[in-house]
Design an enzyme around this catalytic site. Structure first.
Site, PDB file in Angstrom:
ATOM      1  N   GLY A  23      33.735  22.685  10.077  1.00 11.78           N
ATOM      2  CA  GLY A  23      32.424  22.370   9.669  1.00 11.78           C
ATOM      3  C   GLY A  23      31.556  23.796   9.773  1.00 11.78           C
TER       4      GLY A  23
ATOM      5  N   GLN B 194      24.554  28.952  11.897  1.00 13.89           N
ATOM      6  CA  GLN B 194      25.818  29.825  11.941  1.00 13.89           C
ATOM      7  C   GLN B 194      25.893  30.997  11.282  1.00 13.89           C
ATOM      8  OE1 GLN B 194      28.669  25.716  12.920  1.00 13.89           O
ATOM      9  NE2 GLN B 194      29.137  27.736  13.926  1.00 13.89           N
TER      10      GLN B 194
ATOM     11  N   CYS C 102      34.312  26.149  18.243  1.00 12.53           N
ATOM     12  CA  CYS C 102      33.423  26.615  18.194  1.00 12.53           C
ATOM     13  C   CYS C 102      33.123  27.748  17.071  1.00 12.53           C
ATOM     14  CB  CYS C 102      32.537  26.405  18.505  1.00 12.53           C
ATOM     15  SG  CYS C 102      30.418  26.714  17.746  1.00 12.53           S
ATOM     16  N   LEU C 103      33.616  27.794  15.195  1.00 11.48           N
ATOM     17  CA  LEU C 103      33.450  29.645  15.216  1.00 11.48           C
ATOM     18  C   LEU C 103      31.679  30.259  16.181  1.00 11.48           C
ATOM     19  CD1 LEU C 103      33.546  28.214  11.216  1.00 11.48           C
ATOM     20  CD2 LEU C 103      35.469  29.021  13.294  1.00 11.48           C
TER      21      LEU C 103
ATOM     22  N   HIS D 242      29.141  17.282  16.675  1.00 11.03           N
ATOM     23  CA  HIS D 242      28.887  19.100  17.071  1.00 11.03           C
ATOM     24  C   HIS D 242      28.344  19.373  15.648  1.00 11.03           C
ATOM     25  CE1 HIS D 242      31.342  22.326  18.255  1.00 11.03           C
ATOM     26  NE2 HIS D 242      30.463  22.809  16.893  1.00 11.03           N
ATOM     27  N   GLU D 243      28.338  20.094  14.706  1.00  7.74           N
ATOM     28  CA  GLU D 243      27.045  20.519  13.710  1.00  7.74           C
ATOM     29  C   GLU D 243      25.723  19.563  13.687  1.00  7.74           C
ATOM     30  OE1 GLU D 243      28.835  23.474  12.734  1.00  7.74           O
ATOM     31  OE2 GLU D 243      30.808  21.448  12.815  1.00  7.74           O
TER      32      GLU D 243
ATOM     33  N   HIS E 149      24.318  21.629  16.502  1.00 13.26           N
ATOM     34  CA  HIS E 149      24.334  23.044  16.606  1.00 13.26           C
ATOM     35  C   HIS E 149      22.491  23.201  15.898  1.00 13.26           C
ATOM     36  CE1 HIS E 149      27.568  25.608  16.671  1.00 13.26           C
ATOM     37  NE2 HIS E 149      28.302  25.059  16.272  1.00 13.26           N
TER      38      HIS E 149
HETATM   39 NI    NI Z   1      30.340  24.967  16.355  1.00 16.04          NI
END
Ligand code: NI
Length: 172
Positions: free
Chosen positions: A37, A42, A91-92, A133-134, A137
């Site tokens: 995701g 991001q 997380c990226l 999670h997304e 953000h």
């Molecule tokens: Ni993340």
């Protein structure tokens, strides 16, 4: 950008070419990084857009059912199950960390799709975790903010050593 609150898109913006290129950029970044995701902040865009795509890959070999790619514009969680489950996430935006995060087991989400249509879905399990999670953000919240015990935050190297059998994490 990842600590800022993102703003909703207007109807005109949802029709616009700029959104199409943002979505393409997000899908490409997510796939390049083997994430499941991604949220617009991001990729340095402060807009309420998330994408996810859950399919088996080298990091999630245990996932069998493919979901998506799904694009959610201006998503809102309408209801949450009382039941929560705790599982490992990554997380990226924090590439070397993993931690167990409690999330609602199932949620109902309303959103606008890229054609401008209103949609409503129920998601549970891993998909519900990815969406939560997304969506976090979009409010500048990272998974480490949701951890109950900060001592459980692990470097990826430790995670691999001590939790090799742990279920898939959510890299988004
Ligand atoms: Ni993340």
């Amino acid at each position: 950008m990842v600590r800022q609150e993102s703003r909703p898109l207007s109807e005109d913006e949802i029709d616009g070419a700029r959104l199409d290129s943002l979505i393409d950029d997000m899908l490409e970044t997510m796939r390049d990084e083997n994430g499941v995701g991604l949220a617009a902040p991001q990729v340095q865009a402060g807009l309420r857009v998330i994408v996810y795509e859950i399919e088996p890959n080298e990091r999630y070999p245990e996932l069998e059912d493919a979901v998506g790619p799904r694009v959610m514009i201006n998503p809102e969680i309408e209801s949450r199950s009382r039941e929560q489950t705790t599982n490992w996430e990554g997380c990226l935006s924090l590439p070397d960390l993993r931690a167990p995060v409690p999330r609602h087991e199932s949620i109902v989400v309303e959103y606008t799709d890229p054609d401008g249509d209103q949609r409503r879905i129920e998601a549970d399990g891993f998909e519900a975790r990815v969406i939560q999670h997304e969506l976090d953000h979009l409010d500048g919240t990272l998974f480490i903010d949701r951890v109950r015990d900060t001592e459980s935050i692990s470097f990826l190297r430790e995670y691999r050593r001590y939790h090799a059998e742990a279920p898939a994490d959510d890299d988004g």
